[in-house]
Design an enzyme around this catalytic site. Structure first.
Site, PDB file in Angstrom:
ATOM      1  CG  HIS A 132      -0.199  -0.249   2.500  1.00  0.00           C
ATOM      2  ND1 HIS A 132       0.107  -1.519   2.918  1.00  0.00           N
ATOM      3  CD2 HIS A 132       0.306   0.594   3.425  1.00  0.00           C
ATOM      4  CE1 HIS A 132       0.777  -1.447   4.069  1.00  0.00           C
ATOM      5  NE2 HIS A 132       0.907  -0.179   4.390  1.00  0.00           N
ATOM      6  CG  HIS A 190       1.054   5.185   4.278  1.00  0.00           C
ATOM      7  ND1 HIS A 190       0.161   5.092   5.306  1.00  0.00           N
ATOM      8  CD2 HIS A 190       1.813   4.058   4.353  1.00  0.00           C
ATOM      9  CE1 HIS A 190       0.360   3.977   5.987  1.00  0.00           C
ATOM     10  NE2 HIS A 190       1.362   3.323   5.429  1.00  0.00           N
TER      11      HIS A 190
HETATM   12  P1  5GP Z   1       1.832   0.198   7.304  1.00  0.00           P
HETATM   13  O1  5GP Z   1       2.178   0.372   8.746  1.00  0.00           O
HETATM   14  O2  5GP Z   1       1.781  -1.282   6.934  1.00  0.00           O
HETATM   15  O3  5GP Z   1       2.660   0.991   6.353  1.00  0.00           O
HETATM   16  O4  5GP Z   1       0.381   0.789   7.139  1.00  0.00           O
HETATM   17  C1  5GP Z   1      -0.780   0.062   7.369  1.00  0.00           C
HETATM   18  C2  5GP Z   1      -1.870   1.069   7.534  1.00  0.00           C
HETATM   19  O5  5GP Z   1      -3.113   0.396   7.435  1.00  0.00           O
HETATM   20  C3  5GP Z   1      -1.854   1.757   8.906  1.00  0.00           C
HETATM   21  O6  5GP Z   1      -1.658   3.152   8.720  1.00  0.00           O
HETATM   22  C4  5GP Z   1      -3.234   1.435   9.503  1.00  0.00           C
HETATM   23  O7  5GP Z   1      -3.807   2.525  10.142  1.00  0.00           O
HETATM   24  C5  5GP Z   1      -4.032   1.024   8.279  1.00  0.00           C
HETATM   25  N1  5GP Z   1      -5.061   0.063   8.555  1.00  0.00           N
HETATM   26  C6  5GP Z   1      -4.918  -1.121   9.204  1.00  0.00           C
HETATM   27  N2  5GP Z   1      -6.094  -1.757   9.267  1.00  0.00           N
HETATM   28  C7  5GP Z   1      -7.001  -0.975   8.630  1.00  0.00           C
HETATM   29  C8  5GP Z   1      -8.392  -1.101   8.362  1.00  0.00           C
HETATM   30  O8  5GP Z   1      -9.048  -2.076   8.713  1.00  0.00           O
HETATM   31  N3  5GP Z   1      -8.998  -0.092   7.685  1.00  0.00           N
HETATM   32  C9  5GP Z   1      -8.311   1.010   7.272  1.00  0.00           C
HETATM   33  N4  5GP Z   1      -8.990   1.935   6.630  1.00  0.00           N
HETATM   34  N5  5GP Z   1      -6.990   1.168   7.506  1.00  0.00           N
HETATM   35  C10 5GP Z   1      -6.344   0.188   8.180  1.00  0.00           C
END
Ligand code: 5GP
Ligand code: ZN
Length: 147
Positions: A104, A106
């Site tokens: 993903h 951001h």
């Molecule tokens: P990472 O830390 O892997 O770069 O980012 C994962 C992101 O996914 C985090 O910012 C977290 O807030 C978001 N996230 C995790 N679970 C969910 C969810 O169920 N719904 C949404 N909308 N965001 C999520």
């Protein structure tokens, strides 16, 4: 496209099996609000196929996914005149703060230097000679011959 994983939370979001607030969707990507809203409008863009991280992209998937980023970024910026800039981040691996292993991107709108979001880049340049930099670059460069 559309090879989804039964147990992946973002694949469930693609299938609308869990609630999500979509800001953009087409046949390649889905963009939805990050649940934590690091800043207002914080959005995640995900490929509509289960790919764990950037290391698993092929060139076609990368072209398809990343080509969507500027227009989504522009739409977010245009949605609020208070948005002055944007950090675009892609975390790969637990050590790099990845917590969901469906790749993903951001998109984090920035309102001011004091909007609550921060990143820290350490300046280690004093510890690097040109030779040391060249050694690192050569080690990376050599990997392309394996392609
Ligand atoms: P990472 O830390 O892997 O770069 O980012 C994962 C992101 O996914 C985090 O910012 C977290 O807030 C978001 N996230 C995790 N679970 C969910 C969810 O169920 N719904 C949404 N909308 N965001 C999520
Ligand atoms: Zn997935």
């Amino acid at each position: 496209m559309m090879a989804l994983d039964q147990d992946c939370i973002f694949c469930k979001i693609i299938r609308n099996e869990i609630p999500n607030t979509v800001v953009y969707e087409d046949n390649v990507v889905k963009a939805f609000l990050d649940i934590t809203q690091g800043t207002p409008g914080h959005t995640l863009v995900i490929p509509k196929t289960h790919v764990p991280d950037i290391f698993a992209y092929d060139a076609d998937l990368a072209a398809a996914v990343f080509s969507r980023i500027p227009k989504i970024a522009r739409a977010i910026k245009a949605s609020d005149p208070a948005i002055k800039g944007m950090n675009i981040l892609n975390n790969n691996g637990k050590v790099a703060y990845q917590s969901v292993f469906h790749s993903h991107i951001h998109l984090i709108p920035r309102y001011s230097a004091k909007d609550g979001f921060g990143m820290r880049f350490t300046d280690n340049s004093a510890h690097y000679t040109p030779e040391k930099l060249q050694k690192i670059a050569t080690q990376i460069h050599q990997q392309f011959s394996a392609d």
